[in-house]
Design a protein around this motif. Structure first.
Motif, short mmCIF file in Angstrom:
data_model
loop_
_atom_site.label_atom_id
_atom_site.label_comp_id
_atom_site.label_asym_id
_atom_site.label_seq_id
_atom_site.Cartn_x
_atom_site.Cartn_y
_atom_site.Cartn_z
N SER A 67 0.89 -1.22 -0.18
CA SER A 67 -0.13 -0.04 -0.11
C SER A 67 0.72 1.28 0.12
O SER A 67 0.40 2.32 -0.32
N ALA A 68 2.10 1.10 0.29
CA ALA A 68 3.05 2.19 0.21
C ALA A 68 3.55 2.59 -1.11
O ALA A 68 4.15 3.65 -1.22
N GLN A 69 3.41 1.75 -2.11
CA GLN A 69 3.91 2.11 -3.33
C GLN A 69 3.01 3.03 -3.83
O GLN A 69 1.69 3.19 -3.90
N ASN B 271 -0.08 1.74 -6.10
CA ASN B 271 -1.17 0.82 -5.17
C ASN B 271 -1.80 2.05 -4.23
O ASN B 271 -3.11 2.06 -4.33
N GLN B 272 -1.07 2.92 -3.83
CA GLN B 272 -1.53 4.18 -2.89
C GLN B 272 -2.43 4.96 -3.72
O GLN B 272 -3.75 5.11 -3.22
N GLU C 162 -6.78 5.35 -2.92
CA GLU C 162 -7.15 6.37 -2.71
C GLU C 162 -8.64 6.63 -3.57
O GLU C 162 -9.53 7.12 -3.27
#
Length: 258
Positions: free
Chosen positions: A49-51, A54-55, A59
């Motif tokens: 989820s930090a990429q 992906n983030q 969102e």
């Protein structure tokens, strides 16, 4: 058992011997696959989820939009609107939508079931393992360990496949629980003092205002004790001595002393 093993302190963060890794044994017996080294670029985290991509997708999926339902506009996250549209299409007979939705639901239910079973297995192993360690300490005259959570506070329902905790879980929880139990003990002392004072005044034909004030404080302190004690699990609940009851009041009639 060797001297070193017998001196091993079992407690919070120190599990029973059966749950520890054995010396010389890898926690990952399969090892890293050949050629896997340095496949993850340096500086890139493992949290997907930090990429960035992906983030951004997450969102967008949880961005709130307005969707018309009949005569009204309702606000929904994008992903929920997508699922709702999929459900509407399935109900209208779209076979692809029906198959897609059924498969999604089946996968979610299987994942949730697998997670529950994993948690249940872990809780059972923890509870029964620590019970054996504590029982062994009792039988051999050693101090009983106090793990967190205590195995008696791990409530397992095998029929429903659920795990609940009826006590402190972390050291921070333990501090709060200890303070709460200390306050309960202080209230018990206060209740007994008020009860004793009221009973002594009864025999000495006290002034009515003083007896009434003691009775009022006695009742309030009893109520405060119950507010702490009643919600506690059975293992921690403790009956109150010198409990206030209205029927125990025997305040003299003020006209009788005139």
């Amino acid at each position: 058992m060797s001297d070193q093993q017998s001196q091993y302190s079992v407690g919070y963060g120190k599990p029973p011997a059966k749950s520890r890794f054995k010396k010389g044994s890898s926690g990952n017996p399969s090892g890293r696959p050949k050629g896997a080294r340095n496949k993850i670029p340096r500086g890139v985290g493992l949290d997907a989820s930090a990429q960035p991509a992906n983030q951004m997708l997450l969102e967008e999926a949880y961005r709130t939009i307005k969707v018309r339902e009949g005569e009204e506009l309702v606000e929904l996250p994008v992903i929920k609107a997508v699922f709702r549209s999929l459900g509407v299409s399935a109900m209208k007979g779209n076979r692809l939508a029906q198959a897609t939705m059924a498969e999604l639901v089946r996968e979610i239910e299987e994942d949730e079931r697998a997670t529950r079973m994993s948690l249940l297995d872990t809780a059972c192993e923890y509870k029964f393992g620590w019970e054996q360690v504590i029982e062994d300490a009792r039988l051999n005259g050693r101090p009983e360990p106090s793990p967190l959570p205590h195995p008696a506070d791990v409530i397992i329902n095998l029929d429903q496949g659920t795990v609940a905790y009826a006590g402190p879980i972390t050291p921070e929880d333990k501090v709060r629980w200890d303070r709460m139990l200390e306050l309960r003990a202080e209230l018990q002392t206060e209740v007994s003092l008020l009860a004793g004072g009221y009973k002594r005044l009864q025999g000495a034909k006290p002034e009515i205002p003083l007896a009434a004030r003691l009775a009022e404080d006695w009742e309030k302190t009893t109520s405060r004790y119950d507010q702490i004690n009643d919600p506690l699990p059975d293992r921690y609940r403790k009956p109150l001595d010198d409990r206030f009851h209205t029927s125990m009041l025997d305040t003299p009639d003020p006209k009788a002393h005139k």
